[in-house]
Structure formats: structure tokens, C-alpha cells
Design an enzyme around this catalytic site. Sequence first.
Site, mmCIF file in Angstrom:
data_model
loop_
_atom_site.group_PDB
_atom_site.id
_atom_site.type_symbol
_atom_site.label_atom_id
_atom_site.label_comp_id
_atom_site.label_asym_id
_atom_site.label_seq_id
_atom_site.Cartn_x
_atom_site.Cartn_y
_atom_site.Cartn_z
ATOM 1 N N GLY A 11 20.224 -3.107 -29.509
ATOM 2 C CA GLY A 11 19.015 -3.937 -29.555
ATOM 3 C C GLY A 11 19.217 -5.226 -28.770
ATOM 4 O O GLY A 11 20.231 -5.889 -28.932
ATOM 5 N N ARG A 72 20.421 2.774 -26.315
ATOM 6 C CA ARG A 72 21.323 3.265 -27.362
ATOM 7 C C ARG A 72 21.706 4.671 -26.895
ATOM 8 O O ARG A 72 20.879 5.567 -26.936
ATOM 9 C CB ARG A 72 20.614 3.323 -28.712
ATOM 10 C CG ARG A 72 20.099 1.952 -29.206
ATOM 11 C CD ARG A 72 19.645 2.055 -30.652
ATOM 12 N NE ARG A 72 18.790 0.960 -31.060
ATOM 13 C CZ ARG A 72 19.229 -0.229 -31.498
ATOM 14 N NH1 ARG A 72 20.505 -0.467 -31.566
ATOM 15 N NH2 ARG A 72 18.371 -1.155 -31.884
ATOM 16 N N ASP A 103 27.432 -4.245 -33.489
ATOM 17 C CA ASP A 103 28.620 -3.491 -33.915
ATOM 18 C C ASP A 103 28.760 -2.129 -33.221
ATOM 19 O O ASP A 103 29.861 -1.722 -32.868
ATOM 20 C CB ASP A 103 28.689 -3.368 -35.440
ATOM 21 C CG ASP A 103 27.445 -2.756 -36.053
ATOM 22 O OD1 ASP A 103 26.443 -2.559 -35.313
ATOM 23 O OD2 ASP A 103 27.460 -2.473 -37.259
ATOM 24 N N THR A 125 23.173 -10.110 -31.177
ATOM 25 C CA THR A 125 22.224 -9.376 -32.030
ATOM 26 C C THR A 125 21.502 -10.379 -32.930
ATOM 27 O O THR A 125 22.123 -11.342 -33.402
ATOM 28 C CB THR A 125 22.918 -8.314 -32.914
ATOM 29 O OG1 THR A 125 22.026 -7.926 -33.972
ATOM 30 C CG2 THR A 125 24.204 -8.804 -33.567
ATOM 31 N N ASP A 127 20.684 -9.839 -35.825
ATOM 32 C CA ASP A 127 21.008 -9.541 -37.231
ATOM 33 C C ASP A 127 22.076 -10.474 -37.830
ATOM 34 O O ASP A 127 22.208 -10.548 -39.049
ATOM 35 C CB ASP A 127 21.494 -8.091 -37.379
ATOM 36 C CG ASP A 127 20.438 -7.085 -36.931
ATOM 37 O OD1 ASP A 127 19.254 -7.460 -36.871
ATOM 38 O OD2 ASP A 127 20.807 -5.928 -36.638
ATOM 39 N N ASP A 129 25.203 -10.001 -38.058
ATOM 40 C CA ASP A 129 25.984 -9.159 -38.978
ATOM 41 C C ASP A 129 27.353 -8.781 -38.422
ATOM 42 O O ASP A 129 27.920 -7.760 -38.801
ATOM 43 C CB ASP A 129 25.184 -7.882 -39.314
ATOM 44 C CG ASP A 129 24.878 -7.060 -38.074
ATOM 45 O OD1 ASP A 129 25.074 -7.570 -36.951
ATOM 46 O OD2 ASP A 129 24.440 -5.909 -38.221
ATOM 47 N N ARG A 171 18.455 -4.936 -40.063
ATOM 48 C CA ARG A 171 19.084 -3.641 -40.374
ATOM 49 C C ARG A 171 19.616 -3.674 -41.803
ATOM 50 O O ARG A 171 18.832 -3.870 -42.711
ATOM 51 C CB ARG A 171 20.178 -3.324 -39.356
ATOM 52 C CG ARG A 171 20.465 -1.849 -39.225
ATOM 53 C CD ARG A 171 21.569 -1.602 -38.251
ATOM 54 N NE ARG A 171 21.160 -1.868 -36.882
ATOM 55 C CZ ARG A 171 20.507 -1.001 -36.117
ATOM 56 N NH1 ARG A 171 20.208 0.180 -36.573
ATOM 57 N NH2 ARG A 171 20.174 -1.314 -34.893
HETATM 58 O O1 F6P Z 1 19.925 -4.619 -34.483
HETATM 59 C C1 F6P Z 1 18.757 -5.264 -34.077
HETATM 60 C C2 F6P Z 1 17.542 -4.610 -34.674
HETATM 61 O O2 F6P Z 1 16.411 -5.346 -34.247
HETATM 62 C C3 F6P Z 1 17.553 -4.484 -36.202
HETATM 63 O O3 F6P Z 1 17.233 -5.692 -36.843
HETATM 64 C C4 F6P Z 1 16.539 -3.388 -36.399
HETATM 65 O O4 F6P Z 1 16.782 -2.693 -37.610
HETATM 66 C C5 F6P Z 1 16.778 -2.496 -35.213
HETATM 67 O O5 F6P Z 1 17.423 -3.282 -34.224
HETATM 68 C C6 F6P Z 1 15.527 -1.892 -34.619
HETATM 69 O O6 F6P Z 1 15.925 -1.042 -33.604
HETATM 70 P P1 F6P Z 1 14.910 -0.430 -32.528
HETATM 71 O O7 F6P Z 1 14.525 -1.520 -31.579
HETATM 72 O O8 F6P Z 1 15.708 0.635 -31.873
HETATM 73 O O9 F6P Z 1 13.724 0.059 -33.283
#
Ligand code: F6P
Length: 319
Positions: A11, A72, A103, A125, A127, A129, A171
Amino acid sequence: MKRIGILTSGGDAPGMNAAIRSVVRSSIYHDIEIYGIYYGYQGLIEGHIKRLHIGSVGDIIQRGGTMLYSSRSEEFKTGEGQAKAIEQLKKHDIEGLVVIGGDGSFRGAQKLTEKGFPCIGIPGTIDNDIPGTDNTIGFDTALNTVIQAVDKIRDTATSHERIYVIEVMGRDAGDLALWAGVAAGAESILIPEFPHDLEEVTEKIKRGHERGKRHSIIMVAEGVGSANDIANHIKDDLQVETRVTVLGHTQRGGSPTAFDRVLAGRLGAYAVDLLKGGQQGRMVGVQNNQLVHHDIIEALKLKNEISDDLYNLSNQLSI
Ligand code: F6P
């Protein structure tokens, strides 16, 4: 180290561009050629690699997103995908790689390091985290985005005397919801790291109502579950009007704050220093305002600490 590569993965987060700029300019400062790898690990496998120059990163410090784009990659999780990635790096005579991401991206960097290719991870990120750093790039910007939205929601919540349940990203982590809840004065904050009791949430709303409060804000981390279910529970229990706002990907965009830009600048330059000094399989971070580096895997094994103090404070201030 004569040539290094840089990619962003997972992300995106505001400030990634500022980190790219820092890595590119620091490399050039040290007479190291720098190559941009586009579309994350998938782009690496497919060979989307281009030399970057000082001007390649001009006018990006203030932009959200990532100029290198992101992905990803499922293929990169396989041994075959990793072998293809290393082949591409070797083909371009790249000797070290800087990976900016969360991560999952760090696990990828570790895989390459285990296979003999030196990598350094920069935590990027929203998050927050990643253990081993107090802040990840993007968290501060996302936090400010959330509180700006909540401030607006408060206006309409007061006008209509409603209970708002606001779902924020993160997340499995609750940092964004916790900090946003404290900064925006939420009545309750529900995060995965602490058990919650919906009866307490409704009790607090009731108490507030009795003393003339016209609205309540309930901040919910996405890792806790559905904001809609929580809102329905409150509505049924108290017979009040509730509304749900899922802030979603607005939290990932926007111009990075000064804090994130400076953090990105420091971490980017430090990552280049480490690669230049022969380090590998490390992640960089800032702890107590000091630049630090840790073994990636050892760091990821640690539990991401959430501030008990902040959580207790939020309960104290929202009595
Ligand atoms: O890790 C960053 C994040 O925005 C999280 O907070 C969220 O759960 C996830 O990515 C969403 O992913 P995507 O953009 O693939 O829907």
C-alpha cells in the site's frame, strides 16, 4: 557499492516520494548510480528498471503516492519469482536494493537478502505497524487526514444530534484509530489491541446525552470488525440515530506533512549510508528521535507496541 536500486511495494503512503527523492539524491551525492524499479516487486520480476538522475525526483517532495508506483505481487512470494527478480538485478549490475513499504515488503527484502542480494527496508505505511521504529512514513499524514474529516463530521453530527461511527484503516493495527481518536476527541476508541465492551460504549453515549451532549464520535479501527454492526448495535440499544463513515482510501492520499517529509528524508539517506557501509537485511527507523537500524526479521518478530498510556488517556479524557 556502485549501483543501487529502489522500489516501493504494498500500500502506498504519503511521504514515499520524499523517501525516493532522498535515496536518489543521497546515492548521487555518494557517486552511486541509482535505478528506479517501477511497479514494486512485480515490476522487478518483469524488468521495469530505469536509471534515475537528480532531476528525476524534482517536484515530488510534496506529492502523495509513489512515482515508482506499487503493487502486491503474488509471483514474488514464490522461489521462482524471487530468482527472476535477482536475475533482473544482476542483469542491470545492481548491487543493493532499497525497499520502501510495510511488513510484507520487508519480508520480500529479507528473502532477497537470504538469497545473497543485499537489501535495506524503509518503513512506509499509514498503519504504523512496524516494530523497530516509532513512526512509519505516511502515518502522520494519514492521521491528519482522519482528524480533518472527523472535524467536519462533528459539525453535521452536532446539527442533527447523531452518533457517528467512523472506521479508519490500519489493517490489524489500531495506532491510526487510537491517535486519531485522541486528537479528535472521540468518545470511544475501539482497536484490536484492547478488548472492548459495547455496553460501555453505549453507557458513555447515554451519560453524554444526559449532560447535554449533542453528538458522539466512536472511532473504530478496521481490524476490530464492521463499523456498520457497531452502529446498528448502538442504534438498537439506545434508539438513537447513527451514521457510519468509512474513510477508506482517502487516508492513503494527499500531500505529506512536514513530519513525514523530514522522516522520509532522514530514513532515505540513512538507508543509502547503510548499503554503502556493507550492511544488508536491515530495516531503518527512528526511535527517540535517533536513527536506528535492526535486523529485518528480528524486528518483524517483535510485537508492534501500542501505547497503553495513550489508550488510558483517551478513556480518561472521554469520561
Ligand atoms: O497497509 C495499508 C492499508 O491501507 C491498510 O490500512 C488497509 O487494510 C490496506 O492497506 C488496504 O489495501 P488495498 O489498498 O489493497 O485495498
